[in-house]
Design a protein around this motif. Structure first.
Motif, PDB file in Angstrom:
ATOM      1  N   VAL A 164       0.850  -1.200   0.000  1.00 47.67           N
ATOM      2  CA  VAL A 164       0.000   0.000   0.000  1.00 47.67           C
ATOM      3  C   VAL A 164       0.884   1.248   0.000  1.00 47.67           C
ATOM      4  O   VAL A 164       0.634   2.197  -0.751  1.00 47.67           O
ATOM      5  CB  VAL A 164      -0.981  -0.017   1.199  1.00 47.67           C
ATOM      6  CG1 VAL A 164      -1.699   1.319   1.331  1.00 47.67           C
ATOM      7  CG2 VAL A 164      -2.002  -1.144   1.025  1.00 47.67           C
ATOM      8  N   LYS A 165       1.957   1.228   0.797  1.00 53.14           N
ATOM      9  CA  LYS A 165       2.872   2.388   0.823  1.00 53.14           C
ATOM     10  C   LYS A 165       3.445   2.666  -0.565  1.00 53.14           C
ATOM     11  O   LYS A 165       3.642   3.810  -0.947  1.00 53.14           O
ATOM     12  CB  LYS A 165       4.045   2.087   1.767  1.00 53.14           C
ATOM     13  CG  LYS A 165       3.878   2.665   3.152  1.00 53.14           C
ATOM     14  CD  LYS A 165       5.241   2.690   3.817  1.00 53.14           C
ATOM     15  CE  LYS A 165       5.146   2.245   5.253  1.00 53.14           C
ATOM     16  NZ  LYS A 165       6.374   1.765   5.816  1.00 53.14           N
ATOM     17  N   GLN A 178      -2.079   0.939  10.783  1.00 44.77           N
ATOM     18  CA  GLN A 178      -0.615   1.059  10.789  1.00 44.77           C
ATOM     19  C   GLN A 178      -0.134   2.265   9.995  1.00 44.77           C
ATOM     20  O   GLN A 178       0.845   2.899  10.365  1.00 44.77           O
ATOM     21  CB  GLN A 178       0.025  -0.206  10.179  1.00 44.77           C
ATOM     22  CG  GLN A 178      -0.227  -1.469  10.964  1.00 44.77           C
ATOM     23  CD  GLN A 178       0.423  -1.432  12.341  1.00 44.77           C
ATOM     24  OE1 GLN A 178       1.600  -1.134  12.470  1.00 44.77           O
ATOM     25  NE2 GLN A 178      -0.362  -1.704  13.369  1.00 44.77           N
ATOM     26  N   LEU A 179      -0.835   2.561   8.884  1.00 38.56           N
ATOM     27  CA  LEU A 179      -0.351   3.645   8.015  1.00 38.56           C
ATOM     28  C   LEU A 179      -1.054   4.966   8.285  1.00 38.56           C
ATOM     29  O   LEU A 179      -0.677   5.999   7.712  1.00 38.56           O
ATOM     30  CB  LEU A 179      -0.509   3.265   6.534  1.00 38.56           C
ATOM     31  CG  LEU A 179       0.282   2.036   6.057  1.00 38.56           C
ATOM     32  CD1 LEU A 179       0.135   1.873   4.545  1.00 38.56           C
ATOM     33  CD2 LEU A 179       1.762   2.147   6.411  1.00 38.56           C
ATOM     34  N   GLY A 180      -2.097   4.927   9.112  1.00 40.75           N
ATOM     35  CA  GLY A 180      -2.830   6.163   9.407  1.00 40.75           C
ATOM     36  C   GLY A 180      -3.468   6.760   8.167  1.00 40.75           C
ATOM     37  O   GLY A 180      -3.478   7.972   7.993  1.00 40.75           O
ATOM     38  N   ARG A 181      -3.963   5.912   7.266  1.00 39.94           N
ATOM     39  CA  ARG A 181      -4.671   6.422   6.086  1.00 39.94           C
ATOM     40  C   ARG A 181      -5.896   5.553   5.812  1.00 39.94           C
ATOM     41  O   ARG A 181      -5.935   4.400   6.213  1.00 39.94           O
ATOM     42  CB  ARG A 181      -3.759   6.476   4.861  1.00 39.94           C
ATOM     43  CG  ARG A 181      -3.329   5.153   4.283  1.00 39.94           C
ATOM     44  CD  ARG A 181      -3.007   5.281   2.796  1.00 39.94           C
ATOM     45  NE  ARG A 181      -4.198   5.636   2.033  1.00 39.94           N
ATOM     46  CZ  ARG A 181      -4.200   6.160   0.823  1.00 39.94           C
ATOM     47  NH1 ARG A 181      -3.069   6.400   0.228  1.00 39.94           N
ATOM     48  NH2 ARG A 181      -5.334   6.437   0.198  1.00 39.94           N
ATOM     49  N   LYS A 182      -6.877   6.111   5.139  1.00 40.15           N
ATOM     50  CA  LYS A 182      -8.088   5.358   4.827  1.00 40.15           C
ATOM     51  C   LYS A 182      -7.902   4.575   3.536  1.00 40.15           C
ATOM     52  O   LYS A 182      -7.192   4.991   2.618  1.00 40.15           O
ATOM     53  CB  LYS A 182      -9.275   6.318   4.624  1.00 40.15           C
ATOM     54  CG  LYS A 182      -9.792   6.943   5.890  1.00 40.15           C
ATOM     55  CD  LYS A 182     -10.368   5.948   6.879  1.00 40.15           C
ATOM     56  CE  LYS A 182     -11.710   5.333   6.451  1.00 40.15           C
ATOM     57  NZ  LYS A 182     -12.120   4.254   7.394  1.00 40.15           N
ATOM     58  N   LEU A 183      -8.533   3.400   3.490  1.00 35.34           N
ATOM     59  CA  LEU A 183      -8.607   2.615   2.260  1.00 35.34           C
ATOM     60  C   LEU A 183     -10.094   2.408   1.978  1.00 35.34           C
ATOM     61  O   LEU A 183     -10.916   2.499   2.891  1.00 35.34           O
ATOM     62  CB  LEU A 183      -7.955   1.241   2.459  1.00 35.34           C
ATOM     63  CG  LEU A 183      -6.485   1.204   2.861  1.00 35.34           C
ATOM     64  CD1 LEU A 183      -6.069  -0.221   3.200  1.00 35.34           C
ATOM     65  CD2 LEU A 183      -5.607   1.752   1.731  1.00 35.34           C
ATOM     66  N   ILE A 212       0.326  -8.392  15.878  1.00 37.27           N
ATOM     67  CA  ILE A 212      -0.595  -8.719  14.774  1.00 37.27           C
ATOM     68  C   ILE A 212       0.305  -9.061  13.589  1.00 37.27           C
ATOM     69  O   ILE A 212       0.972  -8.183  13.028  1.00 37.27           O
ATOM     70  CB  ILE A 212      -1.502  -7.518  14.431  1.00 37.27           C
ATOM     71  CG1 ILE A 212      -2.226  -7.036  15.689  1.00 37.27           C
ATOM     72  CG2 ILE A 212      -2.509  -7.890  13.333  1.00 37.27           C
ATOM     73  CD1 ILE A 212      -2.824  -5.638  15.556  1.00 37.27           C
ATOM     74  N   LEU A 213       0.350 -10.351  13.256  1.00 43.74           N
ATOM     75  CA  LEU A 213       1.367 -10.801  12.306  1.00 43.74           C
ATOM     76  C   LEU A 213       0.843 -11.873  11.364  1.00 43.74           C
ATOM     77  O   LEU A 213       0.030 -12.723  11.765  1.00 43.74           O
ATOM     78  CB  LEU A 213       2.556 -11.414  13.069  1.00 43.74           C
ATOM     79  CG  LEU A 213       3.372 -10.495  13.965  1.00 43.74           C
ATOM     80  CD1 LEU A 213       4.300 -11.326  14.854  1.00 43.74           C
ATOM     81  CD2 LEU A 213       4.175  -9.504  13.137  1.00 43.74           C
TER      82      LEU A 213
END
Ligand code: 13P
Ligand code: SF4
Length: 301
Positions: A135-136, A159-164, A211-212
């Motif tokens: 995603v990054k 984790q990324l602090g963004r919406k999907l 969480i893995l």
């Protein structure tokens, strides 16, 4: 059992076959395999098998399809072709096309737990161990479509602090792990570290220390100083964890976390498959060519 193993070992040599197994497979299948791994490790391995003519895939159908897409010259066999993944069936290619039409221009990330047709409609694949990286890699685009697992999507968002924009599919096995089950087990096993798979619900994820994906779980227990773990994913992983860190203690967090499809493979079926060269997993070439692009986009990262 001894004769069965002898026959399989003879047949795999004769057929120039490599046996790949997911970490959720029964223990005896993991013991038999040339390579045991998570979805990402198995995709990488499947792309590097120059010396084999045949791949026997012990897992579920999307994994064998991925191996077939990456190895159009090889014969990919599934000992039990009815072993599917209910999560992969939560979105069809038609549904994905309609989803894309509602979000024109938005790139599509598809979790590898999806059909070849859905991969063919996607820009890039991901697995649970590389979803953040994938995603990054898309940069700061306004919208990203994420299919089919809403909870892996949720994990990435956190984790990324963004919406999907997530499809609402998921894994019926991992969804059974409730926050209450985890809290009860933590009370019974104080001091144990809790690991859960990102396919679990946000409430379950909130109760976990880690969480893995399954591959990173194995890495963690190998490298961490912690000695005791409550394991919040499919029970087959316990065999792989004990193999990786035999001195440590692992307790399966709930007997509900068993994937029936993963348990369909048996030694008898592996032998029969090598004998009869069935069932061959084939992906139509036009679909395979498009799906390969999304898988290779992931493998390049
Ligand atoms: P991994 O990506 O950890 O291999 O998980 C695959 C899977 O099917 C989880 O349910
Ligand atoms: Fe599919 Fe869930 Fe089974 Fe994994 S555990 S193969 S996601 S049904």
């Amino acid at each position: 059992m001894k004769d069965l193993l002898k026959d399989i070992n003879r047949l795999r040599k004769e057929r120039k076959a490599v046996i790949l197994a997911h970490t959720y497979q029964p223990a005896e299948i993991q013991e038999l395999a040339d390579y045991v791994g998570d979805s990402y490790g198995l995709s990488v391995k499947a792309s590097q098998l120059e010396n084999a003519d045949v791949i026997v895939f012990c897992g579920v159908s999307f994994m064998a399809e991925t191996a077939a897409i990456l190895n159009p010259q090889k014969t990919v066999l599934m000992p039990e072709p009815s072993a599917g993944c209910p999560m992969a069936d939560t979105i069809t290619a038609d549904q994905l096309r309609a989803f894309k039409a509602k979000h024109p221009g938005a790139p599509v990330v598809c979790y590898v737990n999806s059909t070849a047709e859905v991969k063919a409609e996607s820009d890039i694949c991901c697995t649970s161990s590389n979803a953040l990286k994938v995603v990054k890699s898309l940069g700061d685009v306004p919208e990203i479509l994420f299919v089919p697992d809403q909870y892996l999507g949720h994990f990435v968002e956190q984790q990324l602090g963004r919406k999907l924009v997530c499809w609402n599919g998921g894994c019926p096995v991992h969804h059974q792990l409730t926050a209450d089950i985890i809290r009860d087990m933590k009370a019974k096993y104080p001091g144990y570290k809790v690991m859960v798979h990102p396919e679990t619900t946000p409430e379950a994820q909130a109760e976990a220390d880690h969480i893995l994906a399954t591959g990173p779980m194995i890495e963690l227990v190998r490298n961490s100083n912690d000695q005791k773990y409550l394991v919040g994913t499919e029970e087959g992983i316990l065999h792989a964890l004990k193999g990786a860190a035999p001195q440590k203690t692992f307790v399966h967090i709930s007997p509900l976390l068993v994937c029936e499809d993963m348990k369909k493979t048996t030694l008898e079926k592996v032998k029969r498959s090598l004998e009869t060269m069935e069932t061959v997993i084939k992906v139509p070439q036009d679909i395979a060519d498009k799906a390969r692009k999304s898988i290779e986009a992931m493998l390049k990262l």
